[in-house]
Design an enzyme around this catalytic site. Structure first.
Site, short mmCIF file in Angstrom:
data_model
loop_
_atom_site.label_atom_id
_atom_site.label_comp_id
_atom_site.label_asym_id
_atom_site.label_seq_id
_atom_site.Cartn_x
_atom_site.Cartn_y
_atom_site.Cartn_z
N SER A 408 0.83 -1.21 0.00
CA SER A 408 0.00 0.00 0.00
C SER A 408 0.86 1.25 0.00
O SER A 408 0.41 2.31 -0.45
CB SER A 408 -0.87 0.05 1.25
OG SER A 408 -1.59 -1.13 1.41
N HIS A 429 -1.41 -2.78 -6.92
CA HIS A 429 -2.08 -2.44 -5.66
C HIS A 429 -3.59 -2.66 -5.79
O HIS A 429 -4.29 -1.83 -6.37
CB HIS A 429 -1.74 -0.99 -5.29
CG HIS A 429 -2.31 -0.55 -3.97
ND1 HIS A 429 -2.70 0.73 -3.72
CD2 HIS A 429 -2.57 -1.25 -2.85
CE1 HIS A 429 -3.16 0.82 -2.49
NE2 HIS A 429 -3.10 -0.37 -1.94
N GLU A 441 -4.32 -0.08 -8.86
CA GLU A 441 -3.25 0.88 -9.14
C GLU A 441 -2.04 0.08 -9.63
O GLU A 441 -1.56 -0.82 -8.92
CB GLU A 441 -2.86 1.64 -7.87
CG GLU A 441 -3.69 2.87 -7.59
CD GLU A 441 -3.20 3.67 -6.39
OE1 GLU A 441 -3.32 4.90 -6.41
OE2 GLU A 441 -2.71 3.08 -5.41
N ASN A 479 -3.82 6.38 -1.65
CA ASN A 479 -3.53 6.49 -0.22
C ASN A 479 -2.75 7.75 0.11
O ASN A 479 -2.84 8.28 1.22
CB ASN A 479 -2.74 5.25 0.25
CG ASN A 479 -3.66 4.05 0.40
OD1 ASN A 479 -4.89 4.19 0.43
ND2 ASN A 479 -3.09 2.86 0.45
P1 NAI Z 1 -2.63 -10.02 6.27
O1 NAI Z 1 -1.92 -9.89 7.55
O2 NAI Z 1 -4.11 -10.29 6.28
O3 NAI Z 1 -1.98 -11.20 5.41
C1 NAI Z 1 -0.61 -11.34 5.23
C2 NAI Z 1 -0.35 -12.83 5.05
O4 NAI Z 1 0.99 -12.98 4.62
C3 NAI Z 1 -0.49 -13.61 6.34
O5 NAI Z 1 -1.38 -14.69 6.12
C4 NAI Z 1 0.92 -14.11 6.63
O6 NAI Z 1 0.94 -15.40 7.22
C5 NAI Z 1 1.52 -14.11 5.25
N1 NAI Z 1 2.99 -13.95 5.26
C6 NAI Z 1 3.71 -13.09 5.98
N2 NAI Z 1 5.03 -13.23 5.66
C7 NAI Z 1 5.10 -14.17 4.72
C8 NAI Z 1 6.16 -14.75 4.00
N3 NAI Z 1 7.41 -14.36 4.20
N4 NAI Z 1 5.87 -15.72 3.09
C9 NAI Z 1 4.61 -16.12 2.90
N5 NAI Z 1 3.55 -15.60 3.54
C10 NAI Z 1 3.80 -14.64 4.46
O7 NAI Z 1 -2.29 -8.73 5.43
P2 NAI Z 1 -3.13 -8.06 4.25
O8 NAI Z 1 -4.10 -7.12 4.82
O9 NAI Z 1 -3.58 -9.12 3.33
O10 NAI Z 1 -2.01 -7.17 3.55
C11 NAI Z 1 -1.04 -7.73 2.70
C12 NAI Z 1 -0.42 -6.63 1.88
O11 NAI Z 1 -1.44 -6.01 1.11
C13 NAI Z 1 0.24 -5.53 2.66
O12 NAI Z 1 1.37 -5.09 1.97
C14 NAI Z 1 -0.82 -4.45 2.71
O13 NAI Z 1 -0.31 -3.15 2.84
C15 NAI Z 1 -1.43 -4.62 1.32
N6 NAI Z 1 -2.80 -4.12 1.22
C16 NAI Z 1 -3.70 -4.33 2.21
C17 NAI Z 1 -4.98 -3.84 2.09
C18 NAI Z 1 -6.01 -4.10 3.14
O14 NAI Z 1 -7.03 -3.40 3.15
N7 NAI Z 1 -5.83 -5.06 4.01
C19 NAI Z 1 -5.40 -3.06 0.90
C20 NAI Z 1 -4.38 -2.98 -0.12
C21 NAI Z 1 -3.13 -3.47 0.06
#
Ligand code: NAI
Ligand code: 3HC
Length: 698
Positions: A408, A429, A441, A479
């Protein structure tokens, strides 16, 4: 070549339209149709067929002609010529017959459609109503309630359903031209009547005032703030209560009212903005694309699962990678649940769900990504973890694979430089929920190769997203602009407003939700953690986020903990104003030495929207967005911005940049330059009396 051709085939007068790309009803086309119908009246053809070359039947009035001086024959004149023909006219529909295109078909005496075709009246999506008889003829054929639903939603109807609704007479497979000519011949031989829809009566008893009251209430809720659905209901009511000519006059009057109003101008702007956003400046049209046959996703959390569904839905196999089996099982279970919800809503069958799930596989080994053409990383928002992931990808992925991050905020170049192939790295994104939200994006790093950008833009379309190209900076387009907006919400709160007032002002203005309610939905801890990673300078003045921080430190994380800026009913999740929050606000204001005052709704609106606009102008100055309308697309498709206001930059043009610049200059005096230094571009445009739109076509 002429856009219309006329010839007699097998005794039938065939009017062939050829006005690429979508056979829009330009002046030349209208004129050509009138002339051909008139010619056919006098020759020995037995009946007439109107059909189209290219990918679709007529897609509607030519939107590029709107706002220009009208040229005769008008669309209504043309429909009169068709309907009053003394020979049967059959419309032969393939692709989509939309808006004025479907109205043309409705003015014909019979309609034949390919089974793959769709018909619809999408004018409402342009802030308009069908202005050439659509609101009068549709209820005469399909009944009042079906017509109301079809015209206020603007959603197209598949040929088979249209046949059931009485909007299409015959559905054919195979060669449409042959089918339509054969049908016209049979009608002529059977001496079928000239079926003019205008002659059908709608019994007033079938649609009393209650039907229209209910429609008005439903539309006010579903299309909050929009005028077009309300005007449409008045037109359909006129179809019941007035004769055809009076009904057409009512329709015209209400159509013109919409056409001259700001909502339709904004929505027409968005129609073209969406299509323009897909075009990348400076990229050769024939840039060869990379083939994306398999996709890998790292992280099966909130975003990873939703992203995977987009690819599975179009049959592209996906491999999800997680830290361990437990994470993988959790992620897969969420995907399964999301599909089940879609099935329960009737939007997918069990068989389709099984098909989608069958192309998603899980893994905990990077070796399983050796063969993918694109990887999208969606792990925790931490640049060091992301760099580590990209180093691993660099080792295992095949040459030419695109390596994307869903970050993000993080620096795409820093991530790209963790690999030995920064040219293959890009930001993709997605927005949450990633299987639903349309915006994507596409974030260009300084080394991203042209074909990586072109492939990403094209792929976005394939998975049903609206792509916008963004440059690499903190928060990219969306953002980055959200920060000053959120900041002003916080400052209005500490200076005197309540959460309820701020959210009410923004929601009444048209936002899907107010900023504080959105914070509660997303989780207040996300912003809290993000702020902790910033330097003191980047965090801003202590007063800015002290309320948000205090709430998180009290365990009020938003909806997920049952309380944030509001309390939430445990069963219904209804928002409840909470005096506890006002206590926190008062305490924090006191601690910061702020004497709270009454803040007007207008001040809240101006501070929040002008904060966006000023940042948007800076984004344009820096070349982070390609054009102002791209920013509008980001906001309407990704942030719940009211489409009938056309996005922040269109809205700014509507208000007047001189007025906005003057107000921002006042804010800079009152609140300091730190937050309100006016954008140079905004100043320049305000002083030269130009709009963002005019600047874009420099
Ligand atoms: P989340 O915490 O729900 O999921 C992240 C997942 O990645 C977890 O299941 C974790 O176990 C896994 N993980 C962590 N390190 C890892 C690795 N080294 N190898 C494999 N898996 C790994 O996070 P979320 O919300 O899905 O966010 C993920 C990305 O997306 C972030 O960069 C966030 O900024 C971006 N993002 C999030 C949004 C949101 O509204 N949640 C919107 C747009 C982008
Ligand atoms: N007038 C002028 N240009 C149009 C147009 C129209 N009605 N519809 C599409 N175009 C242009 C697009 O701007 C685009 O131009 P570009 O290539 O220069 O960007 C090009 O045609 C191709 O359009 P799409 O990229 O959208 O092509 P798709 O194949 O994806 O979709 C479509 C085709 C479903 C027909 C889609 O273009 C569409 O939904 N068009 C608008 C339909 C519509 O709203 N019709 C109602 C018009 S208002 C009306 O008829 C008023 C009447 O009631 C009086």
């Amino acid at each position: 070549m002429s856009v219309t051709q006329y010839e007699i085939i097998d005794g039938i007068g065939v009017i062939r339209l050829n006005n690429p790309p979508v056979n829009a009803l330009s002046h030349a086309l209208r004129d050509g149709i009138c002339k051909a119908i008139k010619k056919a009246q006098k020759d020995d053809s037995k009946a007439i067929v109107i059909l189209c070359e290219g990918r679709t039947f007529i897609a509607g009035a030519d939107i590029t002609e709107f706002g220009k001086p009208p040229k005769s024959p008008s669309l209504s004149d043309m429909l009169k010529v068709i309907e009053s023909s003394n020979k049967i006219v059959v419309a032969a529909v393939h692709g989509t017959a939309l808006g004025g295109g479907f109205e043309t078909a409705l003015a014909c005496h019979y309609r034949v459609a390919l089974s793959s075709a769709k018909v619809g009246l999408p004018e409402v999506k342009l802030g308009l109503l069908p202005g050439a008889g659509g609101t009068q003829r549709t209820p005469r054929l399909a009944g009042v309630e079906a017509a109301l639903d079809m015209i206020t939603s603007g959603n197209p109807v598949a040929a088979k359903k249209a046949e059931k609704m009485n909007l299409v007479d015959v559905v054919v497979d195979g060669d449409l031209e042959l089918g339509a000519i054969a049908y016209a011949k049979s009608l002529a031989e059977d001496k079928a009547q000239l079926k003019r829809v205008r002659d059908i009566d709608i019994p007033a008893s079938k649609a009393g005032p209650k039907v229209f009251e209910a429609a008005r209430t439903k539309a006010a809720k579903r299309y909050r703030g929009q005028q077009a659905p309300q005007n449409i209901i008045r037109c359909v009511e006129a179809a019941v209560n007035q004769d055809m000519d009076k009904g057409l006059a009512t329709e015209r009057e209400l159509f013109v009212e919409l056409m001259q109003g700001p909502q339709s101008a904004a929505m027409r702007h968005m129609f073209f903005a969406e299509r323009e956003a897909a075009k990348v400046l400076g990229l050769a049209k024939d840039t060869a694309l990379r083939d994306i046959k398999r996709v890998g996703i790292i992280g099966a959390g909130t975003m990873g699962g939703g992203i995977a569904m987009n690819f599975a839905n179009v049959g592209i196999p996906v491999t999800m990678l997680e830290i361990n089996q437990e994470g993988l099982d959790r992620g897969m279970a969420i995907i399964d649940k999301n599909y089940s919800i879609t099935v329960s809503k009737g939007k997918m069958t069990e068989a389709q769900k099984a098909q989608c799930l069958s192309v998603i596989s899980g893994s905990t080994s990077y070796d399983d990504l050796a063969d993918v053409d694109l990887v999208i990383e969606a792990v925790f928002e931490n640049v060091d973890i992301k760099k580590e992931v990209f180093q691993k990808l660099d080792r295992v992925c095949k040459p030419g694979a695109i390596l994307a991050s869903n970050t993000s905020y993080q620096d795409i170049d820093a991530i790209a430089n963790a690999t030995k192939r920064p040219e293959d790295v890009i930001g993709l994104h997605f927005f949450s929920p990633a299987n639903v939200m349309k915006l994507l994006e596409v974030v260009r790093g300084s080394a991203s190769a042209d074909d990586v950008i072109a492939t990403s833009m094209k792929l976005a379309k394939k998975i049903g997203k609206v792509p916008v190209l963004a440059g690499n900076c903190y928060g990219f387009i969306g953002n980055r602009m959200l920060r000053p907006y959120g900041r002003e919400a916080q400052l209005c709160l500490i200076e005197g407003a309540s959460p309820e007032q701020i959210d009410r002002v923004m929601q009444n203005w048209g936002m899907a939700m107010g900023p504080l309610a959105v914070g509660d939905l997303a989780g207040l801890d996300i912003g809290y953690k993000a702020r902790q990673a910033l330097s003191d300078e980047e965090k801003g003045e202590p007063k800015t986020y002290c309320i948000a921080d205090a709430l998180v430190e009290m365990g009020r994380l938003g909806q997920k903990s049952g309380a944030g800026y509001y309390k939430y009913d445990a069963n219904t999740r209804a928002r409840i104003n909470d005096p506890e929050v006002m206590k926190v606000v008062e305490e924090q204001a006191k601690a910061q030495g702020i004497a709270r005052r009454d803040i007007s709704d207008d001040e809240i609106l101006e501070r929040l929207t002008y904060a966006w606009i000023n940042e948007g102008a800076k984004i344009l100055e820096e070349g982070i967005a390609q054009r102002p309308s791209d920013i509008d697309v980001v906001y309407c498709f990704g942030y719940g911005f009211p489409v009938y206001r056309g996005g922040p930059m269109h809205y700014a043009d509507h208000i007047g940049l001189d007025k906005i610049y003057a107000r921002i200059s006042e804010f800079a005096k009152q609140h300091g330059e730190k937050y309100w230094a006016p954008s140079k571009l905004l100043k320049e445009l305000a002083e030269s009396g130009k709009t963002f739109k005019e600047w874009a076509i420099k």
